[in-house]
Design a protein around this motif. Structure first.
Motif, PDB file in Angstrom:
ATOM      1  N   ALA A 116       0.813  -1.225   0.000  1.00 15.96           N
ATOM      2  CA  ALA A 116       0.000   0.000   0.000  1.00 15.96           C
ATOM      3  C   ALA A 116       0.844   1.271   0.000  1.00 15.96           C
ATOM      4  N   GLU A 117       1.900   1.317   0.792  1.00 17.58           N
ATOM      5  CA  GLU A 117       2.701   2.540   0.860  1.00 17.58           C
ATOM      6  C   GLU A 117       3.580   2.743  -0.369  1.00 17.58           C
ATOM      7  N   HIS A 118       3.673   1.727  -1.246  1.00 17.89           N
ATOM      8  CA  HIS A 118       4.509   1.833  -2.436  1.00 17.89           C
ATOM      9  C   HIS A 118       3.684   2.040  -3.703  1.00 17.89           C
ATOM     10  N   LEU A 119       2.378   2.174  -3.546  1.00 20.95           N
ATOM     11  CA  LEU A 119       1.511   2.456  -4.686  1.00 20.95           C
ATOM     12  C   LEU A 119       1.407   3.964  -4.840  1.00 20.95           C
ATOM     13  N   GLY A 120       1.385   4.406  -6.031  1.00 19.33           N
ATOM     14  CA  GLY A 120       1.288   5.840  -6.278  1.00 19.33           C
ATOM     15  C   GLY A 120       1.550   6.101  -7.740  1.00 19.33           C
ATOM     16  N   PRO A 121       1.696   7.330  -8.097  1.00 19.89           N
ATOM     17  CA  PRO A 121       1.920   7.637  -9.511  1.00 19.89           C
ATOM     18  C   PRO A 121       3.145   6.896 -10.050  1.00 19.89           C
ATOM     19  N   ASN A 122       2.936   6.191 -11.145  1.00 16.80           N
ATOM     20  CA  ASN A 122       4.018   5.485 -11.818  1.00 16.80           C
ATOM     21  C   ASN A 122       3.717   5.561 -13.310  1.00 16.80           C
ATOM     22  N   PRO A 123       4.361   6.487 -14.030  1.00 15.41           N
ATOM     23  CA  PRO A 123       4.054   6.659 -15.451  1.00 15.41           C
ATOM     24  C   PRO A 123       4.178   5.391 -16.279  1.00 15.41           C
ATOM     25  N   THR A 124       5.110   4.506 -15.930  1.00 21.05           N
ATOM     26  CA  THR A 124       5.253   3.253 -16.678  1.00 21.05           C
ATOM     27  C   THR A 124       3.981   2.420 -16.556  1.00 21.05           C
ATOM     28  N   VAL A 125       3.479   2.292 -15.344  1.00 22.35           N
ATOM     29  CA  VAL A 125       2.251   1.524 -15.111  1.00 22.35           C
ATOM     30  C   VAL A 125       1.053   2.268 -15.690  1.00 22.35           C
ATOM     31  N   ASP A 126       0.999   3.579 -15.499  1.00 19.76           N
ATOM     32  CA  ASP A 126      -0.111   4.371 -16.043  1.00 19.76           C
ATOM     33  C   ASP A 126      -0.190   4.240 -17.567  1.00 19.76           C
ATOM     34  N   ASP A 127       0.973   4.224 -18.238  1.00 16.79           N
ATOM     35  CA  ASP A 127       0.998   4.076 -19.693  1.00 16.79           C
ATOM     36  C   ASP A 127       0.633   2.656 -20.119  1.00 16.79           C
ATOM     37  N   LEU A 128       0.936   1.681 -19.265  1.00 16.21           N
ATOM     38  CA  LEU A 128       0.644   0.287 -19.580  1.00 16.21           C
ATOM     39  C   LEU A 128      -0.854  -0.017 -19.529  1.00 16.21           C
ATOM     40  N   LEU A 129      -1.553   0.508 -18.544  1.00 19.46           N
ATOM     41  CA  LEU A 129      -2.947   0.095 -18.303  1.00 19.46           C
ATOM     42  C   LEU A 129      -3.853   0.178 -19.527  1.00 19.46           C
ATOM     43  N   PRO A 130      -3.802   1.237 -20.345  1.00 22.44           N
ATOM     44  CA  PRO A 130      -4.662   1.243 -21.539  1.00 22.44           C
ATOM     45  C   PRO A 130      -4.264   0.201 -22.581  1.00 22.44           C
ATOM     46  N   GLN A 131      -3.073  -0.373 -22.432  1.00 25.61           N
ATOM     47  CA  GLN A 131      -2.594  -1.393 -23.371  1.00 25.61           C
ATOM     48  C   GLN A 131      -2.947  -2.814 -22.916  1.00 25.61           C
ATOM     49  N   VAL A 132      -3.605  -2.933 -21.764  1.00 21.80           N
ATOM     50  CA  VAL A 132      -3.990  -4.241 -21.230  1.00 21.80           C
ATOM     51  C   VAL A 132      -5.413  -4.545 -21.676  1.00 21.80           C
ATOM     52  N   GLY A 133      -5.572  -5.684 -22.360  1.00 19.23           N
ATOM     53  CA  GLY A 133      -6.886  -6.086 -22.852  1.00 19.23           C
ATOM     54  C   GLY A 133      -7.594  -7.088 -21.968  1.00 19.23           C
ATOM     55  N   SER A 134      -6.824  -7.867 -21.193  1.00 18.93           N
ATOM     56  CA  SER A 134      -7.422  -8.836 -20.274  1.00 18.93           C
ATOM     57  C   SER A 134      -6.405  -9.197 -19.206  1.00 18.93           C
ATOM     58  N   LEU A 135      -6.904  -9.854 -18.162  1.00 15.76           N
ATOM     59  CA  LEU A 135      -6.053 -10.338 -17.083  1.00 15.76           C
ATOM     60  C   LEU A 135      -6.139 -11.851 -17.014  1.00 15.76           C
ATOM     61  N   LEU A 136      -5.003 -12.480 -16.761  1.00 13.87           N
ATOM     62  CA  LEU A 136      -4.949 -13.898 -16.434  1.00 13.87           C
ATOM     63  C   LEU A 136      -4.385 -13.961 -15.027  1.00 13.87           C
ATOM     64  N   VAL A 137      -5.216 -14.391 -14.084  1.00 13.65           N
ATOM     65  CA  VAL A 137      -4.903 -14.293 -12.665  1.00 13.65           C
ATOM     66  C   VAL A 137      -4.860 -15.682 -12.038  1.00 13.65           C
ATOM     67  N   GLY A 138      -3.885 -15.893 -11.190  1.00  8.30           N
ATOM     68  CA  GLY A 138      -3.851 -17.130 -10.425  1.00  8.30           C
ATOM     69  C   GLY A 138      -4.911 -17.098  -9.343  1.00  8.30           C
ATOM     70  N   ASN A 139      -5.384 -18.264  -8.959  1.00  4.93           N
ATOM     71  CA  ASN A 139      -6.438 -18.342  -7.954  1.00  4.93           C
ATOM     72  C   ASN A 139      -6.012 -17.776  -6.605  1.00  4.93           C
ATOM     73  N   ARG A 140      -4.756 -18.019  -6.220  1.00  2.00           N
ATOM     74  CA  ARG A 140      -4.273 -17.484  -4.943  1.00  2.00           C
ATOM     75  C   ARG A 140      -4.280 -15.961  -4.963  1.00  2.00           C
ATOM     76  N   SER A 141      -3.898 -15.360  -6.091  1.00  2.00           N
ATOM     77  CA  SER A 141      -3.932 -13.895  -6.200  1.00  2.00           C
ATOM     78  C   SER A 141      -5.369 -13.377  -6.217  1.00  2.00           C
ATOM     79  N   PHE A 142      -6.241 -14.075  -6.955  1.00  6.75           N
ATOM     80  CA  PHE A 142      -7.629 -13.639  -7.058  1.00  6.75           C
ATOM     81  C   PHE A 142      -8.318 -13.626  -5.694  1.00  6.75           C
TER      82      PHE A 142
END
Length: 179
Positions: free
Chosen positions: A27-53
């Motif tokens: 939580a304390e390490h989340l915040g503005p990150n242009p790399t991640v912000d630029d990535l999000l519109p390029q993500v079309g779907s998620l493949l998630v492990g059950n433990r993460s979900f």
């Protein structure tokens, strides 16, 4: 064709979750990150492990609890699990085998990324030759124990090509292509 990207925030000592899957450290390490912000519109779907979900949510007790990327992304999600729930979850498809999960998540992503979430499902995608890229946001913290970024008992050598390195106050972003 959609590319498979494993993106994750990791402690300096190699853990993506603390003991028992604890994500509160993040939580304390989340915040503005242009790399991640630029990535999000390029993500079309998620493949998630059950433990993460079903695991700990770094956005717990906030208005974005339970939302992918803290509400910064929405779209089709595929959860790889041996035990799908009896009741459907809106926007989530539960898949019981890796090949079907990869095929379905790529089809749903269109030409965008399939963002892989979860160490075990990422390891499985890598073993299947399906993982194309890895983005690791290294947070300035050491956890000492927990879920490793990549764990392959007996070891293996995965060759990577560096695509980029960027720094923001809360992380150093390392982006690689899997060779």
């Amino acid at each position: 064709m959609a590319k498979m990207l494993y993106s994750v925030t990791m402690s300096l000592d190699g853990f993506i979750a603390g003991p028992g899957g604890d994500m509160s450290w993040l939580a304390e390490h989340l915040g503005p990150n242009p790399t991640v912000d630029d990535l999000l519109p390029q993500v079309g779907s998620l493949l998630v492990g059950n433990r993460s979900f079903g695991g700990d949510d770094p956005y717990r007790d906030t208005e974005h609890e339970g939302e992918a990327f803290g509400g910064g992304w929405s779209g089709p999600q595929f959860v790889l699990t041996h035990n799908p729930p009896a009741d459907p979850v809106p926007g989530v498809t539960f898949v019981t085998d890796l090949d079907t999960a990869i095929t379905a998540s790529k089809a749903a992503a269109g030409g965008k990324y399939v963002n892989v979430i979860g160490a075990d499902v990422a390891r499985q995608c890598l073993a299947a030759g399906a993982l194309d890229e890895v983005l690791v946001c290294v947070a300035p913290v050491m956890l000492g124990d927990g879920v490793r970024l990549f764990d392959h008992p007996g070891g293996t050598n995965v060759k990577l090509e560096r695509l980029g390195v960027t720094q923001v106050p809360q992380a150093t972003n390392l982006w690689f292509r899997v060779l």
